[in-house]
Design a protein around this motif. Structure first.
Motif, short mmCIF file in Angstrom:
data_model
loop_
_atom_site.label_atom_id
_atom_site.label_comp_id
_atom_site.label_asym_id
_atom_site.label_seq_id
_atom_site.Cartn_x
_atom_site.Cartn_y
_atom_site.Cartn_z
N PHE A 103 62.26 33.45 5.97
CA PHE A 103 63.46 33.03 5.26
C PHE A 103 64.62 33.88 5.75
O PHE A 103 64.63 35.10 5.56
CB PHE A 103 63.28 33.21 3.75
CG PHE A 103 64.37 32.57 2.93
CD1 PHE A 103 64.26 31.27 2.46
CD2 PHE A 103 65.53 33.27 2.65
CE1 PHE A 103 65.27 30.69 1.73
CE2 PHE A 103 66.56 32.69 1.91
CZ PHE A 103 66.42 31.40 1.45
N ALA A 124 59.17 28.78 -1.68
CA ALA A 124 60.46 29.41 -1.97
C ALA A 124 60.89 28.96 -3.37
O ALA A 124 61.21 27.78 -3.57
CB ALA A 124 61.50 29.00 -0.93
N ILE A 126 63.47 28.76 -5.91
CA ILE A 126 64.92 28.87 -6.09
C ILE A 126 65.21 28.89 -7.58
O ILE A 126 65.00 27.89 -8.28
CB ILE A 126 65.63 27.69 -5.40
CG1 ILE A 126 65.30 27.70 -3.90
CG2 ILE A 126 67.13 27.76 -5.61
CD1 ILE A 126 65.67 26.42 -3.19
N ALA A 146 65.69 27.16 2.53
CA ALA A 146 64.26 27.15 2.22
C ALA A 146 63.51 26.19 3.13
O ALA A 146 62.46 26.54 3.70
CB ALA A 146 64.06 26.76 0.76
N SER A 149 63.13 27.50 6.61
CA SER A 149 62.21 28.63 6.73
C SER A 149 60.78 28.19 7.04
O SER A 149 59.98 28.96 7.56
CB SER A 149 62.21 29.46 5.44
OG SER A 149 61.49 28.80 4.40
N PRO A 153 60.07 24.44 -0.90
CA PRO A 153 60.92 24.88 -2.00
C PRO A 153 60.50 24.30 -3.35
O PRO A 153 59.96 23.19 -3.42
CB PRO A 153 62.31 24.36 -1.60
CG PRO A 153 62.04 23.19 -0.72
CD PRO A 153 60.74 23.46 -0.03
N SER A 208 54.77 33.50 -2.52
CA SER A 208 56.01 32.88 -2.95
C SER A 208 57.13 33.92 -2.93
O SER A 208 56.89 35.11 -3.11
CB SER A 208 55.87 32.30 -4.37
OG SER A 208 54.83 31.35 -4.43
#
Length: 371
Positions: A103, A124, A126, A146, A149, A153, A208
């Motif tokens: 990321f 990821a 958020i 995200a 990466s 997400p 995560s």
């Protein structure tokens, strides 16, 4: 499964580093370093040229001098799998294994640099606070990074207890879902427990990373998932919901139900870093519409036969969505152009073309000739 594969699987699943994500692929990638007498470990914290690495024999404090290149995207970071020299003082990280995902964002400085925030991440998370008005543009920006990466997400709407009306909460979820195609949007409250078990199931497999601005509730969420006060928590300001940087380093924590979690400091700036693919995934409906445009290089402005503008006109595509798409693409192009001469040349050519078109249009209005 063959006997050899079964034995290999059992050996890695029983490995002391298995809870941190160690598997057969990592073991195979590490083999050359094992031959050199180095030991594997996962980086759980990095600060001031040193890092904490968890190995099969416990936590090791190691110097990163041998893995500190000029490129800030290549420096060792939380989540990396490291090859550690355990003999002698100080101990050194000699290398780290190729990352499966990373990321990254552009730095807040004026230099053309990226910054890697976390490595080898599967999800990821958020984190968006419901204590303040939703900023859909910021969510789209996080989602673009995200997706780019390589991680999957998930949007967590934290502090869901502050929206007691179920209907109102469902509308907020729908608003976020409208800008997050293909992404799970989960309202969560650490106070009431709403959504916590579902989130634990999501993060229970793999690693995560928690992402979000200061005051979004990441540290509280980390404590909820770990089942202990592993991260300090500070109250956000009532005026704007912003908080101070409770977390100042990136820390990798084991979760009691399985999986690992990387908590990150609140991000004031979320600059894109070569994330064109991620932007395309966030705005997939616009990219799909663009395939039906008359011209393959349609800019979706005033060209005839533009399917994107047609969707704006019939109301199926919000104007805000198209503006956000354009903004992120322009920003990403500027970032790429800083290090890519070909992109810079293309941008200059485009600016000259638009300038000529603008001058021609003004000349027509004035009834004169184009100079």
């Amino acid at each position: 499964m063959s006997l050899a594969s079964f034995q290999a699987h059992n050996s890695t699943s029983a490995h002391p580093l298995a809870p941190y994500g160690w598997d057969e692929e990592w073991e195979a990638a590490f083999a050359p370093y094992a031959d050199q007498g180095l030991v594997p470990g996962r980086v759980v914290r990095v600060d001031r040229g040193q890092c904490d690495v968890v190995t099969a024999d416990g936590l090791v404090r190691a110097d990163t001098a041998f893995v500190t290149p000029h490129d800030p995207l290549r420096v060792i970071c939380t989540g990396d799998w490291a090859a550690v020299e355990t003999d002698g003082t100080p101990r050194y990280v000699r290398a780290y294994l190729p990352r499966r995902t990373e990321f990254s964002r552009s730095t807040s400085s004026q230099r053309s640099e990226g910054q890697v925030l976390a490595a080898n991440v599967d999800h990821a998370i958020i984190t968006v606070s419901l204590a303040v008005e939703l900023d859909l543009g910021r969510i789209e920006r996080f989602l673009a990074l995200a997706w780019e990466s390589g991680a999957e997400p998930v949007v967590v709407l934290s502090k869901a207890d502050l929206v007691p009306d179920p209907v109102g909460l469902s509308y907020l979820v729908q608003d976020v879902e409208s800008v997050a195609p293909g992404v799970q949007v989960l309202p969560v409250s650490s106070q009431t427990g709403e959504g916590v078990e579902v989130l634990k199931a999501v993060v229970g497999g793999g690693t995560s990373v928690l992402l979000g601005v200061s005051g979004a509730g990441k540290s509280t969420l980390a404590n909820t998932l770990t089942g202990e006060d592993s991260m300090e928590v500070q109250a956000a300001r009532d005026v704007d919901g912003k908080g101070r940087h409770t977390t100042t380093t990136r820390n990798l924590l084991l979760l009691p139900a399985g999986g690992a979690l990387i908590d990150t400091p609140g991000l004031r700036g979320v600059g894109l870093w070569d994330a064109e693919g991620g932007v395309g995934q966030v705005f997939s409906e616009i990219e799909e519409l663009a395939r039906d445009c008359r011209f393959h290089d349609c800019a979706h402005e005033s060209e005839p036969g533009c399917a994107v503008i047609a969707a704006i006109d019939d109301g199926s595509l919000p104007v805000r969505r198209l503006e956000s798409y354009r903004k992120l693409l322009r920003e990403n192009q500027r970032i790429v152009a800083k290090t890519d001469a070909r992109v810079r040349a293309e941008m200059l050519k485009d600016w000259k073309r638009k300038g000529a078109e603008g001058r021609a249009a003004m000349a027509v209005k004035r009834g004169g000739r184009v100079r």
